[in-house]
Write a protein that holds these residues in place. Sequence first.
Motif, PDB file in Angstrom:
ATOM      1  N   LEU A 174       0.864  -1.180   0.000  1.00 24.12           N
ATOM      2  CA  LEU A 174       0.000   0.000   0.000  1.00 24.12           C
ATOM      3  C   LEU A 174       0.901   1.231   0.000  1.00 24.12           C
ATOM      4  O   LEU A 174       1.629   1.495   0.943  1.00 24.12           O
ATOM      5  CB  LEU A 174      -0.914  -0.004   1.220  1.00 24.12           C
ATOM      6  CG  LEU A 174      -1.895   1.175   1.273  1.00 24.12           C
ATOM      7  CD1 LEU A 174      -2.839   1.164   0.069  1.00 24.12           C
ATOM      8  CD2 LEU A 174      -2.692   1.165   2.566  1.00 24.12           C
ATOM      9  N   ASP A 175       0.826   1.984  -1.121  1.00 21.10           N
ATOM     10  CA  ASP A 175       1.707   3.125  -1.364  1.00 21.10           C
ATOM     11  C   ASP A 175       1.112   4.397  -0.761  1.00 21.10           C
ATOM     12  O   ASP A 175      -0.098   4.486  -0.551  1.00 21.10           O
ATOM     13  CB  ASP A 175       1.843   3.302  -2.886  1.00 21.10           C
ATOM     14  CG  ASP A 175       3.132   3.991  -3.286  1.00 21.10           C
ATOM     15  OD1 ASP A 175       3.918   4.360  -2.403  1.00 21.10           O
ATOM     16  OD2 ASP A 175       3.350   4.153  -4.496  1.00 21.10           O
ATOM     17  N   ASP A 176       1.979   5.377  -0.502  1.00 24.11           N
ATOM     18  CA  ASP A 176       1.540   6.691  -0.001  1.00 24.11           C
ATOM     19  C   ASP A 176       0.669   6.548   1.234  1.00 24.11           C
ATOM     20  O   ASP A 176      -0.278   7.322   1.432  1.00 24.11           O
ATOM     21  CB  ASP A 176       0.763   7.468  -1.085  1.00 24.11           C
ATOM     22  CG  ASP A 176       1.636   7.803  -2.278  1.00 24.11           C
ATOM     23  OD1 ASP A 176       2.849   7.547  -2.222  1.00 24.11           O
ATOM     24  OD2 ASP A 176       1.098   8.320  -3.274  1.00 24.11           O
ATOM     25  N   PHE A 177       0.982   5.544   2.064  1.00 31.20           N
ATOM     26  CA  PHE A 177       0.166   5.280   3.241  1.00 31.20           C
ATOM     27  C   PHE A 177       0.091   6.522   4.130  1.00 31.20           C
ATOM     28  O   PHE A 177       1.092   7.180   4.380  1.00 31.20           O
ATOM     29  CB  PHE A 177       0.759   4.105   4.031  1.00 31.20           C
ATOM     30  CG  PHE A 177       0.000   3.768   5.270  1.00 31.20           C
ATOM     31  CD1 PHE A 177      -1.341   3.413   5.207  1.00 31.20           C
ATOM     32  CD2 PHE A 177       0.611   3.801   6.515  1.00 31.20           C
ATOM     33  CE1 PHE A 177      -2.053   3.093   6.351  1.00 31.20           C
ATOM     34  CE2 PHE A 177      -0.092   3.476   7.671  1.00 31.20           C
ATOM     35  CZ  PHE A 177      -1.426   3.136   7.593  1.00 31.20           C
ATOM     36  N   ILE A 197       5.268   4.353   3.789  1.00 33.06           N
ATOM     37  CA  ILE A 197       4.981   5.655   4.383  1.00 33.06           C
ATOM     38  C   ILE A 197       5.377   6.741   3.403  1.00 33.06           C
ATOM     39  O   ILE A 197       6.520   6.794   2.934  1.00 33.06           O
ATOM     40  CB  ILE A 197       5.746   5.849   5.705  1.00 33.06           C
ATOM     41  CG1 ILE A 197       5.345   4.761   6.697  1.00 33.06           C
ATOM     42  CG2 ILE A 197       5.484   7.227   6.278  1.00 33.06           C
ATOM     43  CD1 ILE A 197       5.968   4.957   8.060  1.00 33.06           C
ATOM     44  N   ASP A 198       4.435   7.607   3.101  1.00 32.57           N
ATOM     45  CA  ASP A 198       4.674   8.647   2.109  1.00 32.57           C
ATOM     46  C   ASP A 198       5.806   9.578   2.530  1.00 32.57           C
ATOM     47  O   ASP A 198       6.013   9.850   3.703  1.00 32.57           O
ATOM     48  CB  ASP A 198       3.397   9.449   1.885  1.00 32.57           C
ATOM     49  CG  ASP A 198       3.530  10.356   0.684  1.00 32.57           C
ATOM     50  OD1 ASP A 198       3.775   9.822  -0.417  1.00 32.57           O
ATOM     51  OD2 ASP A 198       3.428  11.591   0.841  1.00 32.57           O
ATOM     52  N   ARG A 199       6.509  10.100   1.521  1.00 30.43           N
ATOM     53  CA  ARG A 199       7.680  10.916   1.829  1.00 30.43           C
ATOM     54  C   ARG A 199       7.322  12.244   2.492  1.00 30.43           C
ATOM     55  O   ARG A 199       8.162  12.872   3.132  1.00 30.43           O
ATOM     56  CB  ARG A 199       8.538  11.123   0.588  1.00 30.43           C
ATOM     57  CG  ARG A 199       7.969  12.005  -0.476  1.00 30.43           C
ATOM     58  CD  ARG A 199       8.986  12.099  -1.623  1.00 30.43           C
ATOM     59  NE  ARG A 199       8.348  12.118  -2.914  1.00 30.43           N
ATOM     60  CZ  ARG A 199       8.047  13.239  -3.565  1.00 30.43           C
ATOM     61  NH1 ARG A 199       8.320  14.402  -3.039  1.00 30.43           N
ATOM     62  NH2 ARG A 199       7.462  13.177  -4.735  1.00 30.43           N
ATOM     63  N   SER A 200       6.060  12.688   2.341  1.00 27.22           N
ATOM     64  CA  SER A 200       5.665  13.921   3.037  1.00 27.22           C
ATOM     65  C   SER A 200       5.801  13.754   4.554  1.00 27.22           C
ATOM     66  O   SER A 200       6.143  14.706   5.258  1.00 27.22           O
ATOM     67  CB  SER A 200       4.227  14.299   2.660  1.00 27.22           C
ATOM     68  OG  SER A 200       3.343  13.256   2.974  1.00 27.22           O
ATOM     69  N   ALA A 231       9.875   3.170   4.297  1.00 23.07           N
ATOM     70  CA  ALA A 231       9.793   4.626   4.372  1.00 23.07           C
ATOM     71  C   ALA A 231      10.380   5.220   3.101  1.00 23.07           C
ATOM     72  O   ALA A 231      11.480   4.855   2.700  1.00 23.07           O
ATOM     73  CB  ALA A 231      10.556   5.130   5.592  1.00 23.07           C
ATOM     74  N   GLU A 232       9.633   6.115   2.447  1.00 21.50           N
ATOM     75  CA  GLU A 232      10.177   6.729   1.232  1.00 21.50           C
ATOM     76  C   GLU A 232      10.633   8.159   1.502  1.00 21.50           C
ATOM     77  O   GLU A 232      10.257   8.765   2.501  1.00 21.50           O
ATOM     78  CB  GLU A 232       9.189   6.659   0.059  1.00 21.50           C
ATOM     79  CG  GLU A 232       7.744   6.934   0.357  1.00 21.50           C
ATOM     80  CD  GLU A 232       6.880   7.153  -0.874  1.00 21.50           C
ATOM     81  OE1 GLU A 232       6.809   6.262  -1.719  1.00 21.50           O
ATOM     82  OE2 GLU A 232       6.258   8.228  -0.963  1.00 21.50           O
ATOM     83  N   GLY A 233      11.469   8.679   0.625  1.00 19.05           N
ATOM     84  CA  GLY A 233      11.902  10.071   0.716  1.00 19.05           C
ATOM     85  C   GLY A 233      12.895  10.342   1.830  1.00 19.05           C
ATOM     86  O   GLY A 233      12.896  11.424   2.421  1.00 19.05           O
TER      87      GLY A 233
HETATM   88 CA    CA Z   1       4.765   8.592  -2.128  1.00 15.77          CA
END
Ligand code: CA
Length: 275
Positions: A174-177, A197-200, A231-233
């Motif tokens: 699940l992307d941009d969680f 986990i979304d990079r924001s 975790a992204e970003g």
């Molecule tokens: Ca994202």
Amino acid sequence: AKKRGRNGYFWFEPAMETELRFRNELEGAIRRGIALDEFVPYYEQQIDLRTGELVGFEMLARWNSPEYGLVNPDVFIPVAEENELISELSESLIRKALNDAKDWDPRLTLSVNISPVQMRNPLFAQQLLHLLVETGFPPSRFEIEITETSLHENLASVRTITTSLKNQGIKISLDDFGTGYASLAQLRNLPFDRLKIDRSFVAELTNDEKGAELVEAIVSLGQGLNLPITAEGIETAEALEALKSLGQFKGQGYLYGRPEDASTTKERLARTGLS
Ligand code: CA
Ligand code: C2E
Ligand code: CA
Ligand code: CA
């Protein structure tokens, strides 16, 4: 806005006319780009944050356009989604990615992004499985990333598709969680293997205490669902340390490297003995 002109004809204000003309031009250029095979996969490293080891890559689409240069997906994916071009575009990119990834070390995974539009297509699972058979890529090393947006648009179809892909050994993330509206019940009832986990949020992690608490809350939600987390970003050593103190995750981000094309990726793997 659209206004009625003097003779009863509709006319557009200049800004909107320009915008529309640009959209049409862009759509035409994307169609030509698909026909001329200008779309290419780039790859972003995914790391086991605890060991620092490379574990796989996320494929990110790029458009190598003679007119516009190297274009990011935020520009062309929405247009492709509106014009029924996304399936064809995605199929060609995934085929290229599977063929690239076949040459990588067999421990490395390949992850691809799937649009909500594709998740509405009941034939999607079969088409994707067909690509794996065609390229001979093992399903166990393949992962799809779908967004929360997919869930509230077509939950029934998402359930059918994810279940049949999962039965074939493909992993579902699940992307941009945290950016969407998925309910806990939905998360529990779908066969997810992982949350991203979304990079924001990762960007907020080292901003202030509130940001850190937010990420902690998301992490414990994931842990409550018994799902591993990516975790992204991750851009700074500081963010990496903060994440490591919260648990054992996979991660990706500019700290490790920007997305790179197939040949640069291959060179990277050769240097690290992973090709
Ligand atoms: Ca994202
Ligand atoms: P995403 O799946 O959330 O991908 C992460 C985006 O964050 C990528 O942007 C990546 O280059 C960027 N990124 C990675 N690390 C960092 C970092 O440390 N800092 C910052 N500021 N950014 C980072 P990109 O490549 O422009 O992709 C944007 C979005 O386009 C992706 O978001 C994904 O939703 C979509 N996308 C990309 N390729 C495809 C595709 O083949 N099909 C579909 N349907 N969507 C795609
Ligand atoms: Ca993604
Ligand atoms: Ca996204």
